[in-house]
Design an enzyme around this catalytic site. Sequence first.
Site, PDB file in Angstrom:
ATOM      1  N   GLY A  13     -60.484  33.424 109.892  1.00 56.40           N
ATOM      2  CA  GLY A  13     -60.398  33.784 111.305  1.00 56.40           C
ATOM      3  C   GLY A  13     -61.555  33.400 112.195  1.00 56.40           C
ATOM      4  N   GLU A  49     -61.216  33.524 103.611  1.00 56.80           N
ATOM      5  CA  GLU A  49     -60.147  32.521 103.710  1.00 56.80           C
ATOM      6  C   GLU A  49     -60.292  31.689 104.980  1.00 56.80           C
ATOM      7  OE1 GLU A  49     -56.634  34.957 103.925  1.00 56.80           O
ATOM      8  OE2 GLU A  49     -56.783  35.645 101.864  1.00 56.80           O
ATOM      9  N   GLY A 108     -60.098  28.675 107.566  1.00 58.53           N
ATOM     10  CA  GLY A 108     -59.318  27.447 107.728  1.00 58.53           C
ATOM     11  C   GLY A 108     -59.937  26.631 108.840  1.00 58.53           C
ATOM     12  N   TYR A 149     -49.948  27.544 123.016  1.00 59.60           N
ATOM     13  CA  TYR A 149     -50.972  28.583 123.259  1.00 59.60           C
ATOM     14  C   TYR A 149     -51.753  28.327 124.547  1.00 59.60           C
ATOM     15  CZ  TYR A 149     -50.564  28.625 118.095  1.00 59.60           C
ATOM     16  OH  TYR A 149     -50.124  28.621 116.799  1.00 59.60           O
ATOM     17  N   CYS A 178     -39.499  14.590 126.154  1.00 64.00           N
ATOM     18  CA  CYS A 178     -38.719  15.016 127.313  1.00 64.00           C
ATOM     19  C   CYS A 178     -38.781  16.521 127.518  1.00 64.00           C
ATOM     20  CB  CYS A 178     -37.287  14.558 127.131  1.00 64.00           C
ATOM     21  SG  CYS A 178     -37.237  12.786 126.987  1.00 64.00           S
ATOM     22  N   GLU A 179     -39.937  17.029 127.801  1.00 62.21           N
ATOM     23  CA  GLU A 179     -40.131  18.451 128.111  1.00 62.21           C
ATOM     24  C   GLU A 179     -41.331  18.539 129.036  1.00 62.21           C
ATOM     25  OE1 GLU A 179     -39.658  21.623 125.725  1.00 62.21           O
ATOM     26  OE2 GLU A 179     -38.725  20.596 124.043  1.00 62.21           O
ATOM     27  N   TYR A 195     -54.766  22.968 112.478  1.00 63.90           N
ATOM     28  CA  TYR A 195     -53.497  23.253 113.140  1.00 63.90           C
ATOM     29  C   TYR A 195     -53.103  22.124 114.091  1.00 63.90           C
ATOM     30  CZ  TYR A 195     -54.959  27.697 111.221  1.00 63.90           C
ATOM     31  OH  TYR A 195     -55.397  28.668 110.357  1.00 63.90           O
TER      32      TYR A 195
END
Length: 417
Positions: free
Chosen positions: A239, A273, A275, A316, A344-345, A373
């Site tokens: 985290g 942990e 990442g 996000y 196309c967005e 990510y």
Amino acid sequence: MLNFYYKKNSLFVEKIPVKRIAEIVKTPFYVYSSREIIDNFLSYKKSFFNKKHLICYAVKANSNLYILSMLARLGAGADIVSGGELLKALKAGIPANKIVYSGVGKTQEEIELAIKKRILMFNIESEQEFELILKKSRDLGIKTNISFRVNPDVDPKTHPYISTGLKDNKFGISIEESLRLYNNANGKKFINISGISCHIGSQLLDLAPIKDAAVIIRDIVKKLEADGIKLKFIDLGGGLGIKYNEESPPSHLDHVQTILDVMNDMPQTIIIEPGRAIVGNAGALITKILYVKKHHDKTFYIVDAAMNDLIRPSIYKSYHDIVPLNRKNNENEFINADIVGPICESGDYLAKERKMPILKQGDYLAVLSAGAYGFSMSSNYNSRPRAAEILVRKYFIKTIRRHENFSDIINCEKQFL
Ligand code: LLP
């Protein structure tokens, strides 16, 4: 991003100008600095001094096999959340007895696989999951190592989508419930109670919630001890945040020291942990400007990377620094531009209203801090082949994942003939 820097207005990764890579590798592609990944891992390792510990890298942040095997060589364990991640971690050479398995929805097949592989421990997230693990262990005649993932109900003060330790979140088991479940699991023939775990959220910039969670976990461990349940591992999750923009995240040393201050007198092995803190700043997404489009009073830099390559800004609203591979000397003229992809967005953007130098068609950009990510959340949306991944070590480059091609996209499908 210590290993991404400008020299004579040219962006370098380690010892290579990124432009040189872009001249031979088709954009978009991810580029990683191996030095940065290794240094991040080692700085965590050193922070523990002589306290017994295990760093279980969170595979979901970046699950490239080459990166996993580099970390395996350095002694990393893995935090996994699926059967696929388990098989990848094992293939990369991470031993099963260094793998912890989190996640609220482990399937029967995944549970069986992990039991057979004899992983370090399941971080169990519900009573029904415990019952299934117990049943499967009995059926297979294997004694399985478990921990319960406790939801300590502390506010990690991060983006709501990536906070996981509040009681409204789907993750973990409440403190009271966990005490009941530990006592229920105690003495079961096919269960070995190994540890306790907790992970409160991601991109944390404040250590206070981590400390609060550690205190809660320590108190539970002491209560369990009084009930005659002795644990070997205390897993405090990952985290720690990184710098994307103006953030000033705590150092790895401060993160570990915060945990050790609380766990000082505890004999257990401490697991973390991380990442993002290992790979986030070690990677960039390299893209080319396809078109510069002016529309009313807006400027769009339309690039060849899109939300399928890096979805974090779209979902996000996260900020990634975006810089040209070649800066110009007279760079004092700026415009506000939207940096958008070909999908196309309207949500397909990498940055909005971003102060950018004046650039032209064919110029290259680096989207920084995209090592975590980034590729791992990419998709084939709009039937776009996924980007290549390139690893740099000093002057050397290595393709650690080739570009996908058309057959990769249709391989799993059938045609009506
Ligand atoms: N352990 C567990 C149980 C986790 O759920 C996570 C991340 C980690 C460790 C690693 O967290 P890290 O050290 O990377 O913060 N896609 C989001 C992040 C989702 C994180 C999910 N869990 C993003 O792009 O920001």
